[in-house]
Design a protein around this motif. Structure first.
Motif, PDB file in Angstrom:
ATOM      1  N   LYS A 164      78.854  48.025  39.666  1.00 43.63           N
ATOM      2  CA  LYS A 164      79.271  47.761  38.285  1.00 43.63           C
ATOM      3  C   LYS A 164      78.432  48.060  37.117  1.00 43.63           C
ATOM      4  O   LYS A 164      77.184  48.241  37.789  1.00 43.63           O
ATOM      5  CB  LYS A 164      79.332  46.174  37.878  1.00 43.63           C
ATOM      6  CG  LYS A 164      80.848  45.592  38.640  1.00 43.63           C
ATOM      7  CD  LYS A 164      80.643  44.041  38.471  1.00 43.63           C
ATOM      8  CE  LYS A 164      81.243  43.506  37.162  1.00 43.63           C
ATOM      9  NZ  LYS A 164      82.638  43.712  36.814  1.00 43.63           N
ATOM     10  N   LEU A 165      78.578  48.282  35.925  1.00 46.14           N
ATOM     11  CA  LEU A 165      77.608  48.451  34.804  1.00 46.14           C
ATOM     12  C   LEU A 165      77.113  47.200  34.523  1.00 46.14           C
ATOM     13  O   LEU A 165      77.861  46.179  34.287  1.00 46.14           O
ATOM     14  CB  LEU A 165      78.344  49.154  33.920  1.00 46.14           C
ATOM     15  CG  LEU A 165      78.819  50.521  33.872  1.00 46.14           C
ATOM     16  CD1 LEU A 165      79.763  50.935  32.867  1.00 46.14           C
ATOM     17  CD2 LEU A 165      77.351  51.534  33.853  1.00 46.14           C
ATOM     18  N   ASP A 166      75.674  46.974  34.748  1.00 44.88           N
ATOM     19  CA  ASP A 166      75.232  45.798  34.041  1.00 44.88           C
ATOM     20  C   ASP A 166      74.709  45.674  32.600  1.00 44.88           C
ATOM     21  O   ASP A 166      75.291  46.831  31.855  1.00 44.88           O
ATOM     22  CB  ASP A 166      73.819  45.493  34.821  1.00 44.88           C
ATOM     23  CG  ASP A 166      72.636  46.448  34.456  1.00 44.88           C
ATOM     24  OD1 ASP A 166      72.724  47.058  33.426  1.00 44.88           O
ATOM     25  OD2 ASP A 166      71.632  46.674  35.301  1.00 44.88           O
ATOM     26  N   VAL A 221      71.061  59.058  39.689  1.00 45.04           N
ATOM     27  CA  VAL A 221      71.477  58.187  38.369  1.00 45.04           C
ATOM     28  C   VAL A 221      72.581  58.664  37.723  1.00 45.04           C
ATOM     29  O   VAL A 221      73.478  57.927  37.361  1.00 45.04           O
ATOM     30  CB  VAL A 221      70.154  58.046  37.454  1.00 45.04           C
ATOM     31  CG1 VAL A 221      70.585  56.916  36.450  1.00 45.04           C
ATOM     32  CG2 VAL A 221      69.068  57.286  38.648  1.00 45.04           C
ATOM     33  N   HIS A 222      72.484  59.735  37.291  1.00 51.88           N
ATOM     34  CA  HIS A 222      73.532  60.488  36.238  1.00 51.88           C
ATOM     35  C   HIS A 222      74.943  60.363  36.952  1.00 51.88           C
ATOM     36  O   HIS A 222      75.782  60.198  36.394  1.00 51.88           O
ATOM     37  CB  HIS A 222      73.118  61.911  36.118  1.00 51.88           C
ATOM     38  CG  HIS A 222      74.221  62.779  35.441  1.00 51.88           C
ATOM     39  ND1 HIS A 222      75.314  63.251  36.057  1.00 51.88           N
ATOM     40  CD2 HIS A 222      74.576  62.716  34.021  1.00 51.88           C
ATOM     41  CE1 HIS A 222      76.376  64.059  35.033  1.00 51.88           C
ATOM     42  NE2 HIS A 222      75.866  63.337  34.044  1.00 51.88           N
ATOM     43  N   HIS A 223      75.009  60.926  38.234  1.00 52.61           N
ATOM     44  CA  HIS A 223      76.216  60.659  38.720  1.00 52.61           C
ATOM     45  C   HIS A 223      77.003  59.287  38.924  1.00 52.61           C
ATOM     46  O   HIS A 223      78.203  59.181  38.752  1.00 52.61           O
ATOM     47  CB  HIS A 223      76.094  61.447  40.497  1.00 52.61           C
ATOM     48  CG  HIS A 223      76.170  62.891  40.441  1.00 52.61           C
ATOM     49  ND1 HIS A 223      76.318  63.727  39.347  1.00 52.61           N
ATOM     50  CD2 HIS A 223      75.902  63.635  41.396  1.00 52.61           C
ATOM     51  CE1 HIS A 223      76.042  64.818  39.526  1.00 52.61           C
ATOM     52  NE2 HIS A 223      75.853  65.052  40.695  1.00 52.61           N
ATOM     53  N   ARG A 224      76.186  58.589  39.266  1.00 51.96           N
ATOM     54  CA  ARG A 224      76.686  57.145  39.198  1.00 51.96           C
ATOM     55  C   ARG A 224      77.084  56.537  38.018  1.00 51.96           C
ATOM     56  O   ARG A 224      78.233  56.206  37.751  1.00 51.96           O
ATOM     57  CB  ARG A 224      75.571  56.201  39.645  1.00 51.96           C
ATOM     58  CG  ARG A 224      75.993  54.830  39.802  1.00 51.96           C
ATOM     59  CD  ARG A 224      74.990  53.731  40.347  1.00 51.96           C
ATOM     60  NE  ARG A 224      75.390  52.493  39.653  1.00 51.96           N
ATOM     61  CZ  ARG A 224      75.024  51.728  38.855  1.00 51.96           C
ATOM     62  NH1 ARG A 224      74.129  52.401  37.905  1.00 51.96           N
ATOM     63  NH2 ARG A 224      75.446  50.403  38.515  1.00 51.96           N
ATOM     64  N   LEU A 225      76.285  56.560  36.778  1.00 54.05           N
ATOM     65  CA  LEU A 225      76.833  56.414  35.492  1.00 54.05           C
ATOM     66  C   LEU A 225      77.979  57.203  35.155  1.00 54.05           C
ATOM     67  O   LEU A 225      78.936  56.698  34.478  1.00 54.05           O
ATOM     68  CB  LEU A 225      75.587  56.733  34.468  1.00 54.05           C
ATOM     69  CG  LEU A 225      74.229  55.771  34.727  1.00 54.05           C
ATOM     70  CD1 LEU A 225      73.225  56.020  34.009  1.00 54.05           C
ATOM     71  CD2 LEU A 225      74.593  54.246  34.538  1.00 54.05           C
ATOM     72  N   ARG A 226      78.082  58.591  35.190  1.00 57.82           N
ATOM     73  CA  ARG A 226      79.102  59.283  34.906  1.00 57.82           C
ATOM     74  C   ARG A 226      80.525  59.036  35.539  1.00 57.82           C
ATOM     75  O   ARG A 226      81.673  58.925  34.873  1.00 57.82           O
ATOM     76  CB  ARG A 226      78.889  60.635  34.910  1.00 57.82           C
ATOM     77  CG  ARG A 226      79.908  61.747  34.440  1.00 57.82           C
ATOM     78  CD  ARG A 226      79.582  62.715  33.566  1.00 57.82           C
ATOM     79  NE  ARG A 226      80.548  63.651  33.232  1.00 57.82           N
ATOM     80  CZ  ARG A 226      80.520  64.456  32.157  1.00 57.82           C
ATOM     81  NH1 ARG A 226      79.519  64.697  31.771  1.00 57.82           N
ATOM     82  NH2 ARG A 226      81.518  65.220  31.936  1.00 57.82           N
ATOM     83  N   ARG A 227      80.370  58.774  36.868  1.00 55.55           N
ATOM     84  CA  ARG A 227      81.413  58.271  37.587  1.00 55.55           C
ATOM     85  C   ARG A 227      81.994  56.889  36.976  1.00 55.55           C
ATOM     86  O   ARG A 227      83.372  56.946  37.142  1.00 55.55           O
ATOM     87  CB  ARG A 227      81.265  58.297  39.270  1.00 55.55           C
ATOM     88  CG  ARG A 227      81.545  59.423  39.941  1.00 55.55           C
ATOM     89  CD  ARG A 227      81.566  59.129  41.122  1.00 55.55           C
ATOM     90  NE  ARG A 227      80.623  58.583  41.819  1.00 55.55           N
ATOM     91  CZ  ARG A 227      79.419  59.080  42.499  1.00 55.55           C
ATOM     92  NH1 ARG A 227      79.379  60.551  42.683  1.00 55.55           N
ATOM     93  NH2 ARG A 227      78.553  58.481  42.907  1.00 55.55           N
ATOM     94  N   LEU A 228      81.391  56.146  37.017  1.00 55.93           N
ATOM     95  CA  LEU A 228      81.795  54.810  36.301  1.00 55.93           C
ATOM     96  C   LEU A 228      82.470  54.756  35.033  1.00 55.93           C
ATOM     97  O   LEU A 228      83.448  53.883  34.853  1.00 55.93           O
ATOM     98  CB  LEU A 228      80.566  53.648  36.177  1.00 55.93           C
ATOM     99  CG  LEU A 228      80.208  52.951  37.300  1.00 55.93           C
ATOM    100  CD1 LEU A 228      78.639  52.502  37.442  1.00 55.93           C
ATOM    101  CD2 LEU A 228      81.131  52.158  37.727  1.00 55.93           C
TER     102      LEU A 228
END
Ligand code: HEM
Length: 380
Positions: free
Chosen positions: A206-208, A74-81
């Motif tokens: 995408k970020l919701d 989860v962290h990697h996805r959010l941080r990359r975005l």
């Protein structure tokens, strides 16, 4: 630290811990505090053993995860975005605006009369910077600041207990405000950070809406009080070591290393928290799985095992392996911005003032998360 240790200069308490009790539990079943640089560094580096998912609130009550309190993936996805928007080239674009804001705030401070540096500069500057990134209009700034204060003052409760009614209300009002902005942005794309985040689409998706709101809240928690703390720390350093101000005046090129040393010497993000995922040994102490661990960043940054003359402020210290902006996968996302704001404030204060004097140095505490809520000063 015990109350007695905290009542004295916290740095004396930290030294006692490093020398005599590098890994200690304040009370049976309570969090373990870790005081030495090598151990703090090892914890921050090892996100598999030391999880950032520290909340004990049930998942359904936590809302969308924030990267600070989540582990991979989860962290990697959010941080990359979001990380594209925090690259040095993006942050550099804000430089002129931050300089202008800082100049306006300093133009308004009284000469030779006592005033509160927190109210005058250290609190409003970071709030203005984040508000601009999120597209908050000038007219909404005071409300935005009030939400930010309410949410931050309750961070412990938000994570570990029941948040106060005020902070829940502040969070709800802020969510409603930003949902409105996000809707507007979808119809009329904007260039600021929030605009970029709404538009971002990568292989990570995408970020919701919930994730966007969670990120807005995270910026307030992670980026405001900490930068306020860096500015008050800088003023305290000018008071305690007047030669530093003189040196910056004659050698402004030292401002970047001044900021690094300030982050080490009076670390505004003084401690963080992790939860063990398995039984682990730190400095000879066994800690069971599922326990909370508090790496004392401010203590690690004064560890004489790593830093020569650790209790001396050295404006040109090199190397300077401080952990003031964290380490590992959660290393500060806003590091370039924090450094830029710190540098601009230090440069402008040194250009303008011959002296910065704290009038009540004892009541303004150091070593807490963020920094003092008030810092009375006289500038000449
Ligand atoms: C002097 C000012 C600042 C200091 C001392 C500071 C310090 C830190 C530290 C120590 C961490 C790591 C925490 C941990 O590992 O548990 C962190 C993370 C973070 N910081 Fe900063 N910070 C500052 C300013 C900012 C600013 C201005 C922003 C954004 C506008 C920001 C955004 C973040 C975010 C989003 C994270 C979480 C990163 C992640 O979990 O991957 N910080 N910060």
């Amino acid at each position: 630290m015990t109350d007695e240790q905290a009542a004295m200069n916290p740095y004396e308490g930290f030294k006692l811990l490093r020398d005599h009790a590098p890994v200690t539990q304040l009370e049976e079943g309570g969090p373990w505090q870790v005081a030495r640089h090598a151990d703090v560094h090892a914890i921050l580096r090892d996100h598999e053993t030391f999880s950032s998912e520290v909340s004990i609130r049930p998942p359904e009550e936590r809302g969308a995860p924030s990267m600070l309190f989540s582990d991979p993936p989860v962290h990697h996805r959010l941080r990359r975005l979001v990380s594209v928007a925090f690259k040095p080239s993006q942050i550099q674009k804000q430089e002129e605006q931050i300089r202008e804001r800082c100049k306006d705030l300093l133009d308004a401070v009284p000469a030779q009369t006592e005033f509160d540096l927190v109210q005058a500069l250290a609190a409003p500057l970071p709030v203005m910077v984040i508000a601009e990134m999120l597209g908050v209009e000038d007219g909404d700034m005071a409300t935005f600041k009030a939400w930010s204060d309410e949410i931050f003052s309750n961070i412990g409760e938000i994570l570990f207990g029941t948040p106060s009614a005020e902070s829940e209300r502040a969070a709800e009002e802020m969510n409603a405000y930003f949902l409105g902005r996000i809707d507007e942005i979808r119809n009329h794309p904007r260039e600021h950070l929030l605009g970029q985040l709404v538009a971002t689409e990568t292989e990570d998706g995408k970020l919701d809406d919930e994730e966007l709101l969670s990120f807005c809240r995270l910026l307030l928690i992670a980026g405001n009080e900490t930068t306020t703390g860096l500015i008050t720390a800088s003023a305290r350093i000018f008071h305690e070591h007047p030669q530093t101000l003189a040196r910056l005046k004659s050698q402004p090129e030292l401002s970047a290393s001044f900021v690094e040393e300030a982050l080490r010497y009076y670390s505004p993000f003084s401690a963080t928290v992790r939860r063990t995922t398995k039984s682990v040994e730190i400095a000879g102490q066994t800690i069971a799985a599922g326990e909370l661990v508090v790496p004392l960043i401010a203590s690690a940054n004064r560890d004489e095992r790593v830093f020569d003359a650790a209790d001396t402020f050295q404006i040109d210290r090199s190397p300077n392996q401080h952990l003031g902006l964290g380490f590992g996968i959660h290393v500060c996302l806003g590091a370039h911005l924090a450094r830029l704001e710190g540098k601009i404030v230090a440069e402008q204060m040194a250009q303008r003032f011959r002296s910065v004097t704290l009038t009540q140095p004892k009541t303004a505490t150091v070593g807490e998360l963020g920094g003092p809520k008030e810092l009375m000063v006289i500038v000449r």
